[in-house]
Design an enzyme around this catalytic site. Structure first.
Site, PDB file in Angstrom:
ATOM      1  N   CYS A  46       0.857  -1.187   0.000  1.00  0.00           N
ATOM      2  CA  CYS A  46       0.000   0.000   0.000  1.00  0.00           C
ATOM      3  C   CYS A  46       0.889   1.232   0.000  1.00  0.00           C
ATOM      4  O   CYS A  46       2.081   1.127   0.261  1.00  0.00           O
ATOM      5  CB  CYS A  46      -0.916   0.013   1.225  1.00  0.00           C
ATOM      6  SG  CYS A  46      -2.293   1.180   1.043  1.00  0.00           S
ATOM      7  N   CYS A  91      -0.193   4.200   1.730  1.00  0.00           N
ATOM      8  CA  CYS A  91      -0.608   5.187   2.749  1.00  0.00           C
ATOM      9  C   CYS A  91       0.435   5.446   3.833  1.00  0.00           C
ATOM     10  O   CYS A  91       0.498   6.548   4.366  1.00  0.00           O
ATOM     11  CB  CYS A  91      -1.949   4.820   3.357  1.00  0.00           C
ATOM     12  SG  CYS A  91      -1.963   3.260   4.247  1.00  0.00           S
ATOM     13  N   LYS A 144     -12.519  -4.887   1.896  1.00  0.00           N
ATOM     14  CA  LYS A 144     -11.998  -4.063   2.981  1.00  0.00           C
ATOM     15  C   LYS A 144     -12.917  -2.872   3.194  1.00  0.00           C
ATOM     16  O   LYS A 144     -13.159  -2.091   2.276  1.00  0.00           O
ATOM     17  CB  LYS A 144     -10.582  -3.591   2.611  1.00  0.00           C
ATOM     18  CG  LYS A 144      -9.957  -2.688   3.664  1.00  0.00           C
ATOM     19  CD  LYS A 144      -8.510  -2.379   3.351  1.00  0.00           C
ATOM     20  CE  LYS A 144      -7.942  -1.399   4.342  1.00  0.00           C
ATOM     21  NZ  LYS A 144      -6.546  -1.075   4.063  1.00  0.00           N
ATOM     22  N   GLU A 161     -16.671  -7.561  -5.089  1.00  0.00           N
ATOM     23  CA  GLU A 161     -15.232  -7.309  -4.916  1.00  0.00           C
ATOM     24  C   GLU A 161     -14.458  -8.631  -4.884  1.00  0.00           C
ATOM     25  O   GLU A 161     -13.386  -8.762  -5.473  1.00  0.00           O
ATOM     26  CB  GLU A 161     -14.968  -6.543  -3.613  1.00  0.00           C
ATOM     27  CG  GLU A 161     -15.320  -5.071  -3.664  1.00  0.00           C
ATOM     28  CD  GLU A 161     -14.296  -4.246  -4.453  1.00  0.00           C
ATOM     29  OE1 GLU A 161     -13.283  -4.811  -4.924  1.00  0.00           O
ATOM     30  OE2 GLU A 161     -14.524  -3.033  -4.601  1.00  0.00           O
ATOM     31  N   LYS A 178     -11.915  -7.795   5.873  1.00  0.00           N
ATOM     32  CA  LYS A 178     -11.336  -6.955   6.927  1.00  0.00           C
ATOM     33  C   LYS A 178     -12.249  -5.795   7.233  1.00  0.00           C
ATOM     34  O   LYS A 178     -12.715  -5.157   6.286  1.00  0.00           O
ATOM     35  CB  LYS A 178      -9.995  -6.433   6.402  1.00  0.00           C
ATOM     36  CG  LYS A 178      -9.286  -5.486   7.317  1.00  0.00           C
ATOM     37  CD  LYS A 178      -8.091  -4.908   6.629  1.00  0.00           C
ATOM     38  CE  LYS A 178      -7.532  -3.817   7.513  1.00  0.00           C
ATOM     39  NZ  LYS A 178      -6.493  -3.071   6.859  1.00  0.00           N
ATOM     40  N   SER A 224      -6.731  -3.709  14.388  1.00  0.00           N
ATOM     41  CA  SER A 224      -6.211  -3.020  15.564  1.00  0.00           C
ATOM     42  C   SER A 224      -7.300  -2.633  16.563  1.00  0.00           C
ATOM     43  O   SER A 224      -7.123  -2.805  17.772  1.00  0.00           O
ATOM     44  CB  SER A 224      -5.437  -1.782  15.131  1.00  0.00           C
ATOM     45  OG  SER A 224      -6.254  -0.931  14.343  1.00  0.00           O
TER      46      SER A 224
HETATM   47  C1  PBG Z   1      -3.220   0.150   4.881  1.00  0.00           C
HETATM   48  C2  PBG Z   1      -3.766  -0.717   5.932  1.00  0.00           C
HETATM   49  C3  PBG Z   1      -4.604  -0.382   7.011  1.00  0.00           C
HETATM   50  C4  PBG Z   1      -4.731  -1.530   7.790  1.00  0.00           C
HETATM   51  C5  PBG Z   1      -4.014  -2.530   7.146  1.00  0.00           C
HETATM   52  N1  PBG Z   1      -3.444  -2.018   6.000  1.00  0.00           N
HETATM   53  C6  PBG Z   1      -5.181   0.901   7.445  1.00  0.00           C
HETATM   54  C7  PBG Z   1      -6.160   1.607   6.626  1.00  0.00           C
HETATM   55  O1  PBG Z   1      -6.650   1.145   5.609  1.00  0.00           O
HETATM   56  O2  PBG Z   1      -6.436   2.748   7.021  1.00  0.00           O
HETATM   57  C8  PBG Z   1      -5.479  -1.637   9.080  1.00  0.00           C
HETATM   58  C9  PBG Z   1      -5.043  -2.714  10.005  1.00  0.00           C
HETATM   59  C10 PBG Z   1      -5.519  -2.604  11.396  1.00  0.00           C
HETATM   60  O3  PBG Z   1      -6.347  -1.743  11.765  1.00  0.00           O
HETATM   61  O4  PBG Z   1      -5.050  -3.417  12.208  1.00  0.00           O
HETATM   62  N2  PBG Z   1      -4.050   0.538   3.866  1.00  0.00           N
END
Ligand code: PBG
Length: 325
Positions: free
Chosen positions: A120, A122, A195, A233, A248, A274
């Site tokens: 990713c 970000c 996601k 998706e 997720k 998380s």
């Molecule tokens: C990156 C990504 C994220 C998570 C995994 N890969 C964050 C998001 O999309 O903002 C979240 C994982 C977690 O909350 O444990 N794109």
């Protein structure tokens, strides 16, 4: 008496074990790690909203991975926190980026640990979005090439599997083609296929320093109200060549996971994210729930709903708990 006597098979642990339908195994679990690019490679910065988890310097990471392997963990997922961020997230695909370095070091030091990398932008962009920005919005197609480059750089460094989490349309195809073109035909792609734009990612964004600096992720991550869209998706990623599909977050979306399980025959992953971890930790610390029991019940339920493997910050502890039973 002609009613169902379900209690007959619940009388002893031996009897319950005999008829148990779902078994959580250490090898089902994948532990996410955060590697921090820092001159002090031994650094450990605890993440306040994720008790027990830290941002780790390169050598601290290698040490933790070695220890986790010795305790029975066999799979990890890596996230990088680069020193420098820019508009195009160039540290995501730099051959000497922090994740690329970490993969190489881990595969040298702990060769039998399976290393999966999150693909990713970000964590690497100054604006914190998962793609390139133009005209105030995230641009889909120009981002695909950078994601493919990122995946390739991870694989060249030694990653065993790549996991795109950006939610750009067409990225699984772009990554699959790039890997095949470079001869990595056997390298699997675990797609974050379904996601959601979830508030449960809050602690992760502290951990990865990846909160968007403007707007939100709702133009690319999914609306929590939608399940049918999740099926589309999933179908798209199957067509594009994904080997494992992920849903997720996990617990709030078990219905979606089950529907995909019933419809597709691919292996499925679920990410117990998380925020899901933080809730259990916080209530556990207060003594309001039994952390270990709640964590294992949650993970077992995710597996029962149809996951073959589970990404969870409890993985490191759970592999030990499971051996104690
Ligand atoms: C990156 C990504 C994220 C998570 C995994 N890969 C964050 C998001 O999309 O903002 C979240 C994982 C977690 O909350 O444990 N794109």
């Amino acid at each position: 008496m002609s009613f169902f006597r379900g209690r007959r098979l619940r009388r002893t642990e031996a009897m319950r074990s005999l008829v148990r339908e779902t078994e959580l195994r250490p090898q089902d679990l994948i532990h996410p790690f955060f590697v921090l690019e820092d001159d002090d490679t031994q650094i450990r910065k605890p993440i306040a909203s994720m008790p027990g988890q830290s941002q780790l310097g390169l050598e601290a990471l290698v040490e933790d991975v070695r220890q986790a392997r010795a305790h029975g963990l066999s799979n990890i997922m890596l996230f990088g926190i680069p020193r420098h961020k820019d508009e195009r997230g160039s540290q995501a695909y730099a051959s000497d980026g922090i994740v690329q370095q970490a993969v190489t070091r881990i595969k040298e030091a702990v060769p039998d640990m399976m290393v999966i990398t999150d693909v990713c932008l970000c964590e690497y962009t100054s604006h914190g979005h998962c793609g390139l920005i133009a005209d105030g919005g995230v641009q889909n197609d120009p981002t695909l090439e950078l994601l493919a480059q990122t995946a390739l750089s991870h694989v060249r460094a030694g990653a065993d599997m790549v996991a795109p989490s950006d939610m750009m349309d067409g990225r699984v195809q772009a990554i699959r083609r790039a890997l095949d073109r470079e001869g990595f035909v056997d390298l699997p792609v675990m797609s974050y296929a379904v996601k959601y734009a979830s508030a449960f990612y809050g602690p992760f964004r502290d951990a990865a320093q990846s909160a968007p600096s403007f707007g939100d992720r709702k133009t690319y991550q999914m609306d929590p109200a939608n399940a049918l869209e999740g099926l589309r998706e999933a179908e798209a990623d199957v067509q594009e060549g994904a080997d494992i599909l992920m849903v997720k977050p996990a617990l709030p979306y078990l219905d979606v996971l089950r529907r995909i399980r019933d419809r597709h025959d691919l292996a499925l992953a679920a990410y117990h994210v998380s925020g899901e971890y933080a809730l259990i930790k916080a209530a556990g610390e207060k003594g309001w729930v039994d952390e270990r029991q709640v964590a294992l019940e949650s993970l077992t339920s995710i597996k029962r709903a149809g996951a073959s493997c589970i990404l969870t910050y409890f993985a490191r502890d759970a592999v030990q708990w499971l051996q104690e039973y």
